[in-house]
Structures are given as C-alpha cells and as structure tokens.
Write an enzyme that holds these catalytic residues in place. Structure first.
Site, short mmCIF file in Angstrom:
data_model
loop_
_atom_site.label_atom_id
_atom_site.label_comp_id
_atom_site.label_asym_id
_atom_site.label_seq_id
_atom_site.Cartn_x
_atom_site.Cartn_y
_atom_site.Cartn_z
N SER A 25 42.29 42.42 75.50
CA SER A 25 42.10 41.96 74.12
C SER A 25 43.33 42.20 73.25
O SER A 25 43.96 43.26 73.33
CB SER A 25 40.93 42.71 73.47
N ILE A 98 38.69 38.83 65.89
CA ILE A 98 37.47 38.29 66.48
C ILE A 98 37.35 36.80 66.18
O ILE A 98 37.85 36.31 65.17
CB ILE A 98 36.20 39.03 65.96
N TYR A 161 41.43 22.52 71.09
CA TYR A 161 41.17 23.65 70.17
C TYR A 161 40.01 23.31 69.23
O TYR A 161 39.33 24.19 68.72
CB TYR A 161 42.44 24.02 69.40
N LYS A 168 40.55 28.24 61.81
CA LYS A 168 41.75 29.08 61.67
C LYS A 168 42.55 28.67 60.42
O LYS A 168 43.20 29.51 59.79
CB LYS A 168 42.62 28.99 62.92
N LYS A 198 46.10 35.28 77.92
CA LYS A 198 44.92 35.19 78.79
C LYS A 198 43.90 36.27 78.42
O LYS A 198 44.01 37.41 78.88
CB LYS A 198 45.36 35.39 80.24
N ALA A 201 38.25 35.46 75.19
CA ALA A 201 38.00 34.39 74.21
C ALA A 201 38.72 33.11 74.64
O ALA A 201 38.17 32.01 74.54
CB ALA A 201 38.46 34.83 72.82
N1 LIG Z 1 44.03 34.62 73.35
C1 LIG Z 1 44.77 33.76 72.69
O1 LIG Z 1 45.46 32.91 73.27
C2 LIG Z 1 44.79 33.80 71.19
C3 LIG Z 1 45.86 33.19 70.53
C4 LIG Z 1 45.89 33.23 69.14
C5 LIG Z 1 44.86 33.85 68.45
N2 LIG Z 1 43.84 34.44 69.13
C6 LIG Z 1 42.79 35.10 68.35
O2 LIG Z 1 42.82 36.47 68.61
C7 LIG Z 1 41.55 37.04 68.29
C8 LIG Z 1 41.12 37.95 69.42
O3 LIG Z 1 40.82 37.21 70.58
P1 LIG Z 1 41.32 37.62 72.03
O4 LIG Z 1 42.11 36.47 72.55
O5 LIG Z 1 41.89 38.97 72.02
O6 LIG Z 1 39.97 37.58 72.88
P2 LIG Z 1 38.84 38.71 73.16
O7 LIG Z 1 37.75 37.98 73.85
O8 LIG Z 1 39.44 39.87 73.85
O9 LIG Z 1 38.43 39.16 71.70
C9 LIG Z 1 37.52 38.43 70.92
C10 LIG Z 1 36.63 39.45 70.26
O10 LIG Z 1 35.76 38.82 69.32
C11 LIG Z 1 34.60 39.61 69.31
N3 LIG Z 1 33.49 38.95 68.63
C12 LIG Z 1 32.97 37.72 68.84
N4 LIG Z 1 31.90 37.53 68.03
C13 LIG Z 1 31.76 38.67 67.29
C14 LIG Z 1 30.84 39.11 66.30
N5 LIG Z 1 29.80 38.36 65.91
N6 LIG Z 1 31.01 40.36 65.77
C15 LIG Z 1 32.03 41.15 66.16
N7 LIG Z 1 32.91 40.79 67.11
C16 LIG Z 1 32.78 39.58 67.66
C17 LIG Z 1 34.33 39.84 70.79
O11 LIG Z 1 33.40 40.88 70.99
C18 LIG Z 1 35.73 40.18 71.27
O12 LIG Z 1 35.96 41.58 71.17
C19 LIG Z 1 40.63 35.85 68.00
O13 LIG Z 1 40.57 35.65 66.60
C20 LIG Z 1 41.36 34.69 68.66
O14 LIG Z 1 41.03 33.46 68.09
C21 LIG Z 1 43.79 34.43 70.49
#
Ligand SMILES: NC(=O)c1ccc[n+]([C@@H]2O[C@H](COP(=O)([O-])OP(=O)(O)OC[C@H]3O[C@@H](n4cnc5c(N)ncnc54)[C@H](O)[C@@H]3O)[C@@H](O)[C@H]2O)c1
Length: 260
Positions: A25, A98, A161, A168, A198, A201
C-alpha cells in the site's frame, strides 16, 4: 535510497495514516517514511479481515495508536481522532490514501456508472478527506500538513480509469480549497499524484499492466516509482523545509506527466 543517511527531521511529530491494506500500500510507504525520520504513527485498518495484515505492519513500525476506520461506518473516524486526542493531545500529519468504487461501476465506463456507484466512489474517495480534515484541524495546534492521493487520470483521460477520473479531479479541488481554508492555521494541504503502482486497489483497474508499461516508457527518469518514493515526498512536504508550500498537486511519477 538505502545509502542515504536519514536525519530525524520529523522527530516527535504525530502522523495519522489511513489506507494501509498490506505492505504494497502507498499508505504503508508513507507510514514507513515518516517513521524513518522520527515521527510517531497512528495506523488504521478498514475492518477485522484487514486487521491481521495491517496490525503486524503497524507493530513493526512501532505505531502507538491503531484502530479500525471504515469511513463509511458512522463513528469510526471520530473514534480514532478521540484516541489521538486522549493519547497525543495533538496531530501534525494526516494521510488520506484510500479509494473505492463498486467494481461494476468502475469497469463499465463513466456513462454506465450508476448514480449510487458514483456517489459511493465520491464519498469514500473524496468527501471522506473533508471529514478527516475537519476532525484533524483542531488537533493541529502547531500547524500541520495533510495529504490525499490522486492520479494523472484526474486531469487527462486515462483509458479504463473511468469514474475515478472525475472523483480524483474533485479530490484535487478539495485539496486546494482546504489549503485555502486551513492556511491561516498554518495547515498545509497537498494532493500527491503517484505514477502507477502495483497495489490491491490498482488490481481493480482493467489493463493495469498496460498503464505500468506506458508509465515506465514515458517517464524521463526511466523507472516506475515505488511506495517509498511517495512516502519520502510526503515526509519532505511535512517538514519545515516545505513550510511555504501548500495547495500543490505534486506528481511522483518520474516525470511521466510531462510527456505527451
Ligand atoms: N496504485 C496506484 O497505481 C495509484 C496511483 C495513484 C494514486 N493511487 C491512490 O492511492 C491511494 C491508495 O491506494 P493503493 O494503490 O495504495 O491501494 P491499496 O489497496 O493498498 O489501498 C487502498 C486503501 O483504501 C482503503 N479503503 C477503501 N475503502 C475504504 C473505506 N470505506 N474506509 C477506509 N478505507 C477504505 C482500503 O482498505 C485500502 O487500505 C488511493 O487513493 C488510490 O487511488 C494509487
């Protein structure tokens, strides 16, 4: 980064990190980076099922506050802030990492996203940051910094997306308005926009491997980013070195966003 000597520039600072699901994460990268420069941590998990993955990570990082936060469950956000108030009495750093959209609403294109799915995605992935900021601000008695994770798809159309693009975009606008409203209290707010990583989410996005390949190919710095790149960026922005920087959209993507 292994050969860099880290100084405890956030020693004694208190950081709440919401969004750790596992060691992949982005939130975990943030928590680890803050800890590596001296911050004390509060780390949350979404539910009991996630707890067995998150609690050991939180313990390894010496988190002094832990608990369940599902932002859709009434009272859970308030409860973690109650713990912070009684144990620390203040807060310096907040990370919102999240996002959620129902699978059928995420994968079917924006036109096919239901009103309920749109509202759910907006509530969990965007409005929850406003709720957190409202609870966090009174505890940031010495100023502070807040971060929310966005993505390039907020500003440019990225295939697959879908509904997360508008969500976003709203989140980035929320960061600017919060920066405006909280600036007089010395609280700085940033949207962080990592390149594709990777994580769990990301696995919900169709053809995510293609996004990874394209990002690596486009980035002037030539490599994909990792969660520690994102974490250290937030750590830097939380230090007094960045005390006059607020309301920014900070890309952590090796420069990929520059390239058409
Ligand atoms: N992975 C990517 O490529 C990427 C790129 C840019 C931005 N992001 C953003 O980064 C953030 C974290 O995502 P990640 O990629 O680390 O994936 P991840 O799956 O590790 O984290 C997503 C988190 O959201 C939490 N979540 C979902 N619904 C929730 C709720 N109702 N209450 C509390 N928590 C909740 C999940 O439990 C999880 O811990 C997100 O906002 C995602 O959009 C991800």
């Amino acid at each position: 980064m292994n050969d860099v000597q880290l100084r405890p520039v956030l020693e004694g600072r208190k950081a709440l990190v919401i969004g750790v699901a596992n060691a992949d994460s982005i939130a975990y990268g943030c928590a680890k980076a803050f800890r590596s420069v001296g911050a004390d941590l509060a780390v949350t998990w979404i539910n009991e099922k996630a707890r067995r993955f998150v609690e050991p990570l939180a313990q390894d990082l010496g988190a002094s506050i832990t608990g369940a936060v599902d932002v859709s469950a009434p009272g859970q956000l308030e409860a973690i802030f109650d713990q912070i108030r009684s144990k620390w009495g203040r807060l310096d750093i907040l990370v919102h990492s999240i996002a959620f959209a129902p699978k059928e609403d995420l994968q079917g294109g924006l036109l096919n996203c239901s009103a309920e799915g749109f509202a759910k995605a907006m509530d969990v992935s965007c409005h929850s940051f406003v709720r957190m900021a409202k609870l966090a601000a009174p505890l940031m008695t010495e100023g502070g910094s807040m971060f929310a994770m966005s993505y390039y798809g907020a500003n440019r159309v990225v295939a697959n997306y879908n509904v997360m693009g508008p969500v976003k975009a709203a989140l980035e606008a929320v960061c600017r308005y919060l920066a405006y409203e909280l600036g007089p209290q010395g609280i700085r707010v940033h949207a962080i926009s990592p390149g594709p990583l990777k994580t769990r989410a990301a696995s919900g996005l169709k053809d995510f491997e293609l996004m990874l390949n394209e990002a690596a190919h486009k980035a002037p710095l030539g490599e994909l980013v990792d969660i520690m790149d994102v974490g250290y960026t937030c750590a830097y922005l939380a230090t007094p070195f960045a005390r006059r920087v607020t309301g920014e959209l900070v890309y952590v993507d090796g420069g990929a966003n520059l390239v058409a």
